[in-house]
Write a protein that holds these residues in place. Structure first.
Motif, PDB file in Angstrom:
ATOM      1  N   VAL A  11      10.397   7.757  26.395  1.00 43.78           N
ATOM      2  CA  VAL A  11       9.546   8.937  26.536  1.00 43.78           C
ATOM      3  C   VAL A  11      10.374  10.021  27.204  1.00 43.78           C
ATOM      4  O   VAL A  11      10.956   9.796  28.275  1.00 43.78           O
ATOM      5  CB  VAL A  11       8.288   8.636  27.380  1.00 43.78           C
ATOM      6  N   ARG A  12      10.428  11.190  26.592  1.00 43.44           N
ATOM      7  CA  ARG A  12      11.217  12.284  27.158  1.00 43.44           C
ATOM      8  C   ARG A  12      10.575  12.790  28.442  1.00 43.44           C
ATOM      9  O   ARG A  12       9.348  12.908  28.544  1.00 43.44           O
ATOM     10  CB  ARG A  12      11.341  13.427  26.155  1.00 43.44           C
ATOM     11  N   VAL A  13      11.414  13.074  29.433  1.00 41.98           N
ATOM     12  CA  VAL A  13      10.960  13.583  30.722  1.00 41.98           C
ATOM     13  C   VAL A  13      11.842  14.760  31.131  1.00 41.98           C
ATOM     14  O   VAL A  13      12.867  15.043  30.494  1.00 41.98           O
ATOM     15  CB  VAL A  13      11.009  12.484  31.815  1.00 41.98           C
ATOM     16  N   ARG A  14      11.445  15.409  32.215  1.00 42.07           N
ATOM     17  CA  ARG A  14      12.255  16.523  32.717  1.00 42.07           C
ATOM     18  C   ARG A  14      13.539  16.005  33.348  1.00 42.07           C
ATOM     19  O   ARG A  14      13.551  14.941  33.960  1.00 42.07           O
ATOM     20  CB  ARG A  14      11.461  17.315  33.759  1.00 42.07           C
ATOM     21  N   ARG A  15      14.598  16.787  33.215  1.00 40.49           N
ATOM     22  CA  ARG A  15      15.871  16.408  33.814  1.00 40.49           C
ATOM     23  C   ARG A  15      15.833  16.679  35.307  1.00 40.49           C
ATOM     24  O   ARG A  15      15.306  17.710  35.745  1.00 40.49           O
ATOM     25  CB  ARG A  15      17.015  17.202  33.181  1.00 40.49           C
ATOM     26  N   PRO A  16      16.362  15.767  36.124  1.00 40.76           N
ATOM     27  CA  PRO A  16      16.431  16.022  37.557  1.00 40.76           C
ATOM     28  C   PRO A  16      17.189  17.305  37.866  1.00 40.76           C
ATOM     29  O   PRO A  16      18.096  17.712  37.138  1.00 40.76           O
ATOM     30  CB  PRO A  16      17.166  14.787  38.095  1.00 40.76           C
ATOM     31  N   ALA A  17      16.818  17.953  38.949  1.00 40.69           N
ATOM     32  CA  ALA A  17      17.434  19.223  39.321  1.00 40.69           C
ATOM     33  C   ALA A  17      18.909  19.038  39.652  1.00 40.69           C
ATOM     34  O   ALA A  17      19.381  17.940  39.986  1.00 40.69           O
ATOM     35  CB  ALA A  17      16.701  19.830  40.512  1.00 40.69           C
ATOM     36  N   VAL A  18      19.646  20.135  39.565  1.00 37.70           N
ATOM     37  CA  VAL A  18      21.072  20.121  39.876  1.00 37.70           C
ATOM     38  C   VAL A  18      21.274  19.683  41.327  1.00 37.70           C
ATOM     39  O   VAL A  18      20.579  20.139  42.235  1.00 37.70           O
ATOM     40  CB  VAL A  18      21.687  21.516  39.656  1.00 37.70           C
ATOM     41  N   GLY A  19      22.219  18.777  41.536  1.00 36.03           N
ATOM     42  CA  GLY A  19      22.513  18.307  42.878  1.00 36.03           C
ATOM     43  C   GLY A  19      21.776  17.044  43.263  1.00 36.03           C
ATOM     44  O   GLY A  19      22.102  16.439  44.289  1.00 36.03           O
ATOM     45  N   ARG A  20      20.792  16.632  42.468  1.00 35.35           N
ATOM     46  CA  ARG A  20      20.062  15.402  42.767  1.00 35.35           C
ATOM     47  C   ARG A  20      20.920  14.183  42.424  1.00 35.35           C
ATOM     48  O   ARG A  20      21.622  14.163  41.412  1.00 35.35           O
ATOM     49  CB  ARG A  20      18.762  15.339  41.961  1.00 35.35           C
ATOM     50  N   ASN A  35      16.990  13.420  28.108  1.00 37.34           N
ATOM     51  CA  ASN A  35      16.492  12.855  29.351  1.00 37.34           C
ATOM     52  C   ASN A  35      15.194  12.119  29.063  1.00 37.34           C
ATOM     53  O   ASN A  35      14.245  12.701  28.520  1.00 37.34           O
ATOM     54  CB  ASN A  35      16.260  13.960  30.379  1.00 37.34           C
ATOM     55  N   ALA A  36      15.158  10.848  29.432  1.00 40.14           N
ATOM     56  CA  ALA A  36      14.009  10.028  29.080  1.00 40.14           C
ATOM     57  C   ALA A  36      13.909   8.833  30.025  1.00 40.14           C
ATOM     58  O   ALA A  36      14.827   8.545  30.800  1.00 40.14           O
ATOM     59  CB  ALA A  36      14.127   9.540  27.632  1.00 40.14           C
ATOM     60  N   VAL A  37      12.756   8.170  29.962  1.00 43.02           N
ATOM     61  CA  VAL A  37      12.578   6.876  30.614  1.00 43.02           C
ATOM     62  C   VAL A  37      12.304   5.853  29.523  1.00 43.02           C
ATOM     63  O   VAL A  37      11.828   6.185  28.439  1.00 43.02           O
ATOM     64  CB  VAL A  37      11.432   6.887  31.644  1.00 43.02           C
ATOM     65  N   LYS A  38      12.608   4.607  29.819  1.00 46.51           N
ATOM     66  CA  LYS A  38      12.510   3.532  28.827  1.00 46.51           C
ATOM     67  C   LYS A  38      11.478   2.511  29.267  1.00 46.51           C
ATOM     68  O   LYS A  38      11.299   2.244  30.463  1.00 46.51           O
ATOM     69  CB  LYS A  38      13.870   2.863  28.663  1.00 46.51           C
ATOM     70  N   SER A  39      10.786   1.918  28.285  1.00 48.38           N
ATOM     71  CA  SER A  39       9.816   0.861  28.542  1.00 48.38           C
ATOM     72  C   SER A  39       9.959  -0.204  27.468  1.00 48.38           C
ATOM     73  O   SER A  39      10.231   0.115  26.312  1.00 48.38           O
ATOM     74  CB  SER A  39       8.384   1.425  28.550  1.00 48.38           C
ATOM     75  N   MET A  40       9.771  -1.465  27.840  1.00 49.14           N
ATOM     76  CA  MET A  40       9.813  -2.553  26.864  1.00 49.14           C
ATOM     77  C   MET A  40       8.405  -2.863  26.379  1.00 49.14           C
ATOM     78  O   MET A  40       7.474  -3.007  27.178  1.00 49.14           O
ATOM     79  CB  MET A  40      10.439  -3.814  27.459  1.00 49.14           C
ATOM     80  N   VAL A  41       8.260  -2.951  25.070  1.00 45.78           N
ATOM     81  CA  VAL A  41       6.971  -3.219  24.434  1.00 45.78           C
ATOM     82  C   VAL A  41       6.975  -4.644  23.903  1.00 45.78           C
ATOM     83  O   VAL A  41       7.960  -5.092  23.305  1.00 45.78           O
ATOM     84  CB  VAL A  41       6.719  -2.230  23.274  1.00 45.78           C
ATOM     85  N   TRP A  89      -1.064   9.472  22.317  1.00 47.59           N
ATOM     86  CA  TRP A  89      -1.532  10.031  23.588  1.00 47.59           C
ATOM     87  C   TRP A  89      -0.469  11.015  24.057  1.00 47.59           C
ATOM     88  O   TRP A  89       0.689  10.662  24.228  1.00 47.59           O
ATOM     89  CB  TRP A  89      -1.740   8.918  24.609  1.00 47.59           C
ATOM     90  N   ARG A  90      -0.883  12.259  24.266  1.00 49.30           N
ATOM     91  CA  ARG A  90       0.087  13.321  24.522  1.00 49.30           C
ATOM     92  C   ARG A  90       0.950  13.070  25.755  1.00 49.30           C
ATOM     93  O   ARG A  90       2.084  13.530  25.826  1.00 49.30           O
ATOM     94  CB  ARG A  90      -0.660  14.650  24.678  1.00 49.30           C
ATOM     95  N   SER A  91       0.425  12.347  26.720  1.00 51.84           N
ATOM     96  CA  SER A  91       1.202  12.093  27.940  1.00 51.84           C
ATOM     97  C   SER A  91       2.423  11.223  27.661  1.00 51.84           C
ATOM     98  O   SER A  91       3.364  11.196  28.466  1.00 51.84           O
ATOM     99  CB  SER A  91       0.325  11.420  28.996  1.00 51.84           C
ATOM    100  N   LEU A  92       2.428  10.488  26.533  1.00 51.98           N
ATOM    101  CA  LEU A  92       3.574   9.654  26.176  1.00 51.98           C
ATOM    102  C   LEU A  92       4.384  10.231  25.024  1.00 51.98           C
ATOM    103  O   LEU A  92       5.374   9.639  24.612  1.00 51.98           O
ATOM    104  CB  LEU A  92       3.103   8.235  25.813  1.00 51.98           C
ATOM    105  N   ALA A  93       3.956  11.362  24.483  1.00 53.65           N
ATOM    106  CA  ALA A  93       4.766  12.031  23.477  1.00 53.65           C
ATOM    107  C   ALA A  93       5.951  12.732  24.149  1.00 53.65           C
ATOM    108  O   ALA A  93       7.094  12.642  23.698  1.00 53.65           O
ATOM    109  CB  ALA A  93       3.926  13.032  22.696  1.00 53.65           C
ATOM    110  N   ARG A  94       5.653  13.452  25.226  1.00 57.10           N
ATOM    111  CA  ARG A  94       6.683  14.040  26.082  1.00 57.10           C
ATOM    112  C   ARG A  94       6.027  14.377  27.405  1.00 57.10           C
ATOM    113  O   ARG A  94       4.975  15.018  27.433  1.00 57.10           O
ATOM    114  CB  ARG A  94       7.282  15.292  25.450  1.00 57.10           C
TER     115      ARG A  94
END
Length: 288
Positions: free
Chosen positions: A119-128, A142-148, A251-256
């Motif tokens: 699932v695509r997520v926001r990239r962490p800010a510069v310096g993080r 930039n994304a997080v991964k889940s096993m189905v 479900w839109r929350s898992l589209a991006r």
């Protein structure tokens, strides 16, 4: 569906809320002071709508006539309860952990299918710290991964908490304890793609992956035909896992996801628990 969730989750929310109130040092009795502007049903709806449609907290605050912070606190209280529900596979069977899934597959004699999804997520800010660990090696995003985990019919049985997308599929499976569960548990066949090659040897052949290529250069024609036939046969058996991956992404929350990354595990598992209700309602001709 809403009535079922209220009956199931409402008492849990009230119990946890009362425990928080009684654990504090107080100057007045529990229950004194201003009354809540949001009853539990409203709190539940304020949690479900963003999961389904990715509605912002500002919009929800306007709908319910409260402050944005009130919506944020309500969602923060209810969403973990939804995430703990697990996947309902029968009226009397609910699977919350990977161990319960393996036991269920073994008891029912079914074949399981596993795959990773992102699932695509926001990239962490510069310096993080760890800014690069969310970059997917597959999609370069930039994304997080889940096993189905699904059964042979593609019915969702389990979705794991989120991991940064740079984590390999096989590494994620090992972190979840899949190798130990299969080695020590019932005899279960698990179908997987090439990203899990190596688990078969560690689990006594219980994880079945596509066949290896024995000839890397100039393979004989007969071998190429045989390998392609075996690969297609394996793919046709495990293709139904795509249903377990695709339906939640409606479900839109898992589209991006545009919110905080630390909430992704609760969001992923909340949708996984709610999906069987949506599928049952769709099958009966109602809408959610």
């Amino acid at each position: 569906m809403i009535a079922e969730l209220v009956a199931e989750i409402g008492p849990l929310w009230h119990e946890r809320h009362q425990a928080v109130l009684t654990s504090r040092r107080r100057r007045r009795a529990v229950g004194a002071g201003a009354t809540y502007k949001l009853v539990f049903v409203d709190r539940l709806l304020a949690t479900l709508v963003p999961l389904r449609h990715a509605t912002t907290h500002d919009v929800l605050a306007c709908w319910f006539g409260v402050d944005r912070s009130t919506i944020t606190r309500a969602i923060g209280d209810v969403r973990p309860l939804l995430a703990e529900r697990g996947c309902t596979v029968a009226p009397d069977i609910r699977l919350r952990t990977l161990a319960e899934v393996i036991d269920h597959l073994g008891a029912s004699g079914q074949t399981g299918i596993i795959d990773g999804t992102e699932v695509r997520v926001r990239r962490p800010a510069v310096g993080r710290q760890g800014r690069e660990k969310f970059i997917s090696g597959k999609n370069k995003q930039n994304a997080v991964k889940s096993m189905v985990v699904t059964d042979a019919e593609g019915r969702l049985l389990f979705r794991s908490p989120a991991e940064p997308a740079s984590c390999a599929d096989i590494t994620h499976a090992r972190k979840l304890g899949l190798v130990k569960l299969l080695a020590d548990g019932p005899a279960v066949e698990i179908l997987a793609d090439a990203g899990y090659q190596g688990l078969g040897a560690q689990t006594g052949g219980r994880v079945v992956t596509p066949p290896h290529r024995k000839f890397k250069k100039n393979p004989p024609e007969w071998y190429e035909e045989m390998h392609e036939r075996q690969r297609k046969a394996h793919s046709s058996r495990r293709i139904r896992v795509e249903h377990g991956i695709g339906h939640p992404k409606n479900w839109r929350s898992l589209a991006r996801h545009h919110g905080r990354r630390e909430h992704m595990s609760d969001i992923i598992q909340s949708v996984a628990g709610l999906l069987p209700h949506q599928q049952a309602a769709t099958a009966s001709g109602t809408r959610t």
